[in-house]
Scaffold this motif. Structure first.
Motif, PDB file in Angstrom:
ATOM      1  N   ALA A  40     -38.026   0.807 -13.442  1.00  0.00           N
ATOM      2  CA  ALA A  40     -37.856   1.844 -12.409  1.00  0.00           C
ATOM      3  C   ALA A  40     -39.223   2.495 -12.210  1.00  0.00           C
ATOM      4  CB  ALA A  40     -36.825   2.871 -12.841  1.00  0.00           C
ATOM      5  N   ASP A  41     -39.769   2.370 -11.010  1.00  0.00           N
ATOM      6  CA  ASP A  41     -41.160   2.759 -10.779  1.00  0.00           C
ATOM      7  C   ASP A  41     -41.269   3.798  -9.661  1.00  0.00           C
ATOM      8  OD1 ASP A  41     -44.202   1.917 -11.135  1.00  0.00           O
ATOM      9  OD2 ASP A  41     -43.814   2.096  -8.991  1.00  0.00           O
ATOM     10  N   PHE A  42     -42.212   4.730  -9.835  1.00  0.00           N
ATOM     11  CA  PHE A  42     -42.566   5.672  -8.772  1.00  0.00           C
ATOM     12  C   PHE A  42     -44.078   5.601  -8.588  1.00  0.00           C
ATOM     13  CE2 PHE A  42     -43.833   9.811  -7.120  1.00  0.00           C
ATOM     14  CZ  PHE A  42     -43.003   9.914  -6.018  1.00  0.00           C
ATOM     15  N   THR A  43     -44.500   5.332  -7.352  1.00  0.00           N
ATOM     16  CA  THR A  43     -45.909   5.083  -7.070  1.00  0.00           C
ATOM     17  C   THR A  43     -46.377   5.901  -5.877  1.00  0.00           C
ATOM     18  OG1 THR A  43     -45.934   2.842  -7.997  1.00  0.00           O
ATOM     19  CG2 THR A  43     -47.566   3.317  -6.298  1.00  0.00           C
ATOM     20  N   MET A  44     -47.617   6.380  -5.961  1.00  0.00           N
ATOM     21  CA  MET A  44     -48.260   7.033  -4.816  1.00  0.00           C
ATOM     22  C   MET A  44     -49.454   6.193  -4.380  1.00  0.00           C
ATOM     23  SD  MET A  44     -50.094  10.778  -4.437  1.00  0.00           S
ATOM     24  CE  MET A  44     -51.631  10.236  -5.204  1.00  0.00           C
ATOM     25  N   ILE A  45     -49.578   6.019  -3.059  1.00  0.00           N
ATOM     26  CA  ILE A  45     -50.696   5.282  -2.478  1.00  0.00           C
ATOM     27  C   ILE A  45     -51.446   6.232  -1.550  1.00  0.00           C
ATOM     28  CG2 ILE A  45     -51.377   3.323  -1.045  1.00  0.00           C
ATOM     29  CD1 ILE A  45     -48.654   2.034  -1.885  1.00  0.00           C
ATOM     30  N   ASN A  46     -52.755   6.244  -1.690  1.00  0.00           N
ATOM     31  CA  ASN A  46     -53.577   7.082  -0.818  1.00  0.00           C
ATOM     32  C   ASN A  46     -54.617   6.201  -0.137  1.00  0.00           C
ATOM     33  OD1 ASN A  46     -55.782   9.415  -0.327  1.00  0.00           O
ATOM     34  ND2 ASN A  46     -53.738  10.267  -0.552  1.00  0.00           N
ATOM     35  N   ASN A  47     -54.550   6.144   1.195  1.00  0.00           N
ATOM     36  CA  ASN A  47     -55.433   5.267   1.963  1.00  0.00           C
ATOM     37  C   ASN A  47     -56.781   5.927   2.244  1.00  0.00           C
ATOM     38  OD1 ASN A  47     -53.544   3.182   2.156  1.00  0.00           O
ATOM     39  ND2 ASN A  47     -52.580   4.104   3.960  1.00  0.00           N
ATOM     40  N   VAL A  48     -57.778   5.090   2.375  1.00  0.00           N
ATOM     41  CA  VAL A  48     -59.130   5.529   2.728  1.00  0.00           C
ATOM     42  C   VAL A  48     -59.529   4.810   4.031  1.00  0.00           C
ATOM     43  CG1 VAL A  48     -61.518   5.713   1.953  1.00  0.00           C
ATOM     44  CG2 VAL A  48     -59.675   5.754   0.281  1.00  0.00           C
ATOM     45  N   ARG A  49     -60.066   5.580   4.986  1.00  0.00           N
ATOM     46  CA  ARG A  49     -60.501   5.037   6.275  1.00  0.00           C
ATOM     47  C   ARG A  49     -59.343   4.449   7.073  1.00  0.00           C
ATOM     48  NH1 ARG A  49     -65.887   4.968   6.784  1.00  0.00           N
ATOM     49  NH2 ARG A  49     -65.781   3.443   8.492  1.00  0.00           N
ATOM     50  N   GLN A  50     -58.237   5.149   7.078  1.00  0.00           N
ATOM     51  CA  GLN A  50     -57.097   4.770   7.922  1.00  0.00           C
ATOM     52  C   GLN A  50     -57.368   5.262   9.347  1.00  0.00           C
ATOM     53  OE1 GLN A  50     -53.273   5.872   6.323  1.00  0.00           O
ATOM     54  NE2 GLN A  50     -52.261   5.816   8.323  1.00  0.00           N
ATOM     55  N   ASP A  51     -57.356   4.347  10.299  1.00  0.00           N
ATOM     56  CA  ASP A  51     -57.719   4.694  11.687  1.00  0.00           C
ATOM     57  C   ASP A  51     -56.556   5.261  12.485  1.00  0.00           C
ATOM     58  OD1 ASP A  51     -60.359   3.909  11.371  1.00  0.00           O
ATOM     59  OD2 ASP A  51     -59.928   1.826  11.918  1.00  0.00           O
ATOM     60  N   LYS A  52     -55.356   4.767  12.245  1.00  0.00           N
ATOM     61  CA  LYS A  52     -54.195   5.138  13.056  1.00  0.00           C
ATOM     62  C   LYS A  52     -53.206   5.965  12.234  1.00  0.00           C
ATOM     63  CE  LYS A  52     -55.324   2.795  16.792  1.00  0.00           C
ATOM     64  NZ  LYS A  52     -55.547   3.444  18.102  1.00  0.00           N
ATOM     65  N   THR A  53     -52.442   6.800  12.945  1.00  0.00           N
ATOM     66  CA  THR A  53     -51.335   7.487  12.280  1.00  0.00           C
ATOM     67  C   THR A  53     -50.270   6.473  11.910  1.00  0.00           C
ATOM     68  OG1 THR A  53     -50.335   7.930  14.441  1.00  0.00           O
ATOM     69  CG2 THR A  53     -51.761   9.655  13.515  1.00  0.00           C
ATOM     70  N   TRP A  54     -49.377   6.897  10.984  1.00  0.00           N
ATOM     71  CA  TRP A  54     -48.349   5.955  10.525  1.00  0.00           C
ATOM     72  C   TRP A  54     -47.470   5.446  11.676  1.00  0.00           C
ATOM     73  CZ3 TRP A  54     -49.152   3.820   6.127  1.00  0.00           C
ATOM     74  CH2 TRP A  54     -49.659   4.518   5.033  1.00  0.00           C
ATOM     75  N   ASP A  55     -47.294   6.255  12.694  1.00  0.00           N
ATOM     76  CA  ASP A  55     -46.460   5.835  13.823  1.00  0.00           C
ATOM     77  C   ASP A  55     -47.220   4.957  14.800  1.00  0.00           C
ATOM     78  OD1 ASP A  55     -47.731   7.837  15.910  1.00  0.00           O
ATOM     79  OD2 ASP A  55     -47.227   9.005  14.109  1.00  0.00           O
TER      80      ASP A  55
END
Length: 413
Positions: free
Chosen positions: A162-177
């Protein structure tokens, strides 16, 4: 995707091969997980996602250098879309990561209270990209990833994760939508994953490194053995007086001497001779029984006591004849038991009176003791006499001290 994922997997395989050693546990595993995903920011105005988006999936290969630390390469996929009240969108997110793994269960010695539960931490970095029908091509970025994985051991070959993970992006150009550009290309793209999955353990040994307790148990046993050795060493009683050395304030007490709780010889009359020795010597050698012969050990002890001045003959004030001959008995018995030995008889006087007179008095006392020794059968040729006069080490103002000064002592050779 293959251009990124395959080199990462090859890296883990190469490191595992280079560091492979014979260990009593397996090191390789395949980890497969699925669950929900939740991107939090950035979003365009009027766009937001469901609280829980299904689907997230990830899989990878993991190699443990030992039962505490390892490395894994994995690939992940996330799909999320608009909530009912949001503008419509659908985004797909892909990532490939290289992560270090810390087997916290072994680091924290979980095996002391459970053999079936475990906890791992993982963290690393990688490459990711995102697609959305609102923009062409793909939004490429780097990312950092960290998480915690709880494990339940199902068998020696399978564990439930059972895992809980956080991801943090660098140099993301677009919003998630996908509807707008990101104003800042720093660490703004954040996503969370919660998954359930399985670890499949590979290898020919009975256990995997995740669940190998041998090193910890061995270290614990070594620690206990060391502590036991320390206790045993402390309980050593070198002089056999019944008091362990680490508590013994007199660790060289002669065998058979009575001691107190701190290993000190009991000497109630404070004459420097243990009471038990005094009683023993008095009973065995304190008379002129011609049948008594000192053994080697007793002879050595009596010689030491004689030469340190513990065996003495005392006199009344201004008298040259002794008040008691108990000390003479020890000398006679010693000389009879050691035929090659000789003795020096040394007389003293207290400080009262004329020094020349006291010198003569000390000589008379020594000669009178010599005469007694000769009468008991000691050859006169083995006896020398010295009159030392006043004993200046004695306080002449003390009556009890002056009594001690009026004496004859002996030196045996």
């Amino acid at each position: 995707m293959k251009k990124i994922a395959l080199p990462l997997i090859a890296t883990v395989l190469a490191i595992g091969t280079a560091t492979a050693q014979d260990k009593p546990y397996n090191k390789w595993s395949i980890d497969l997980n699925a669950g929900i995903t939740k991107p939090t920011n950035p979003f365009s105005d009027g766009y937001y996602t469901k609280d829980f988006n299904f689907i997230h999936a990830d899989g990878g290969v993991r190699y443990m250098f030992n039962n505490k630390f390892g490395l894994k390469a994995d690939f992940g996929f996330d799909k999320f879309e608009n909530d009912d009240d949001s503008n419509t969108f659908e985004t797909k997110y892909y990532r490939t990561s290289l992560q270090g793994v810390v087997n916290l269960g072994r680091v924290l010695n979980f095996e002391e209270w459970t053999k079936a539960l475990n906890l791992q931490a993982h963290a690393g970095a990688g490459y990711s990209w995102m697609t959305n029908e609102k923009f062409s091509d793909k939004d490429q970025m780097g990312h950092f990833i960290l998480g915690l994985t709880g494990q339940v051991k199902l068998s020696e070959r399978v564990a439930l994760n059972a895992d809980f993970t956080m991801i943090n992006n660098v140099r993301q150009d677009k919003t998630w939508d996908g509807a707008s550009d990101v104003s800042s290309r720093g660490f703004d793209g954040t996503m969370y994953n919660a998954t359930l999955g399985l670890s499949f353990y590979l290898g020919g040994n009975d256990k995997h490194a995740d669940w190998y307790f041998g090193d910890a148990v061995t270290n614990k046993l070594a620690e206990l053995d060391s502590r036991l050795t320390d206790v045993e060493n402390k309980m050593v009683d070198s002089d056999n007086d019944g008091v362990a050395d680490y508590l013994d304030q007199e660790p060289n007490t002669p065998a058979g001497a009575m001691v107190d709780t701190k290993g000190r010889s009991i000497d109630k009359n404070n004459n420097g001779i243990p009471d038990s020795f005094e009683t023993y010597l008095e009973e065995k050698y304190g008379n002129l029984n011609k049948d008594v012969v000192m053994n080697v050990d007793d002879s050595a002890l009596v010689k030491e006591l004689i030469n340190k001045g513990y065996v003495a003959v005392y006199f009344d004030f201004d008298k040259s004849q002794p008040t008691t001959i108990d000390g003479i008995n020890f000398i006679v018995t010693y000389l009879r038991s050691n035929p090659a030995a000789s003795v020096e008889v040394i007389g003293y006087a207290d400080a009262v009176g004329n020094a020349n007179y006291n010198k003569q008095l000390s000589e008379k006392r020594a000669n009178n003791v010599k005469d007694i020794l000769v009468k008991t059968g000691v050859s006169a040729s083995k006896i020398s006499v010295t009159g030392n006069g006043v004993d200046s080490t004695i306080d002449k103002g003390s009556n009890s001290a002056r009594k001690v000064a009026r004496r004859v002592i002996f030196k045996v050779k």
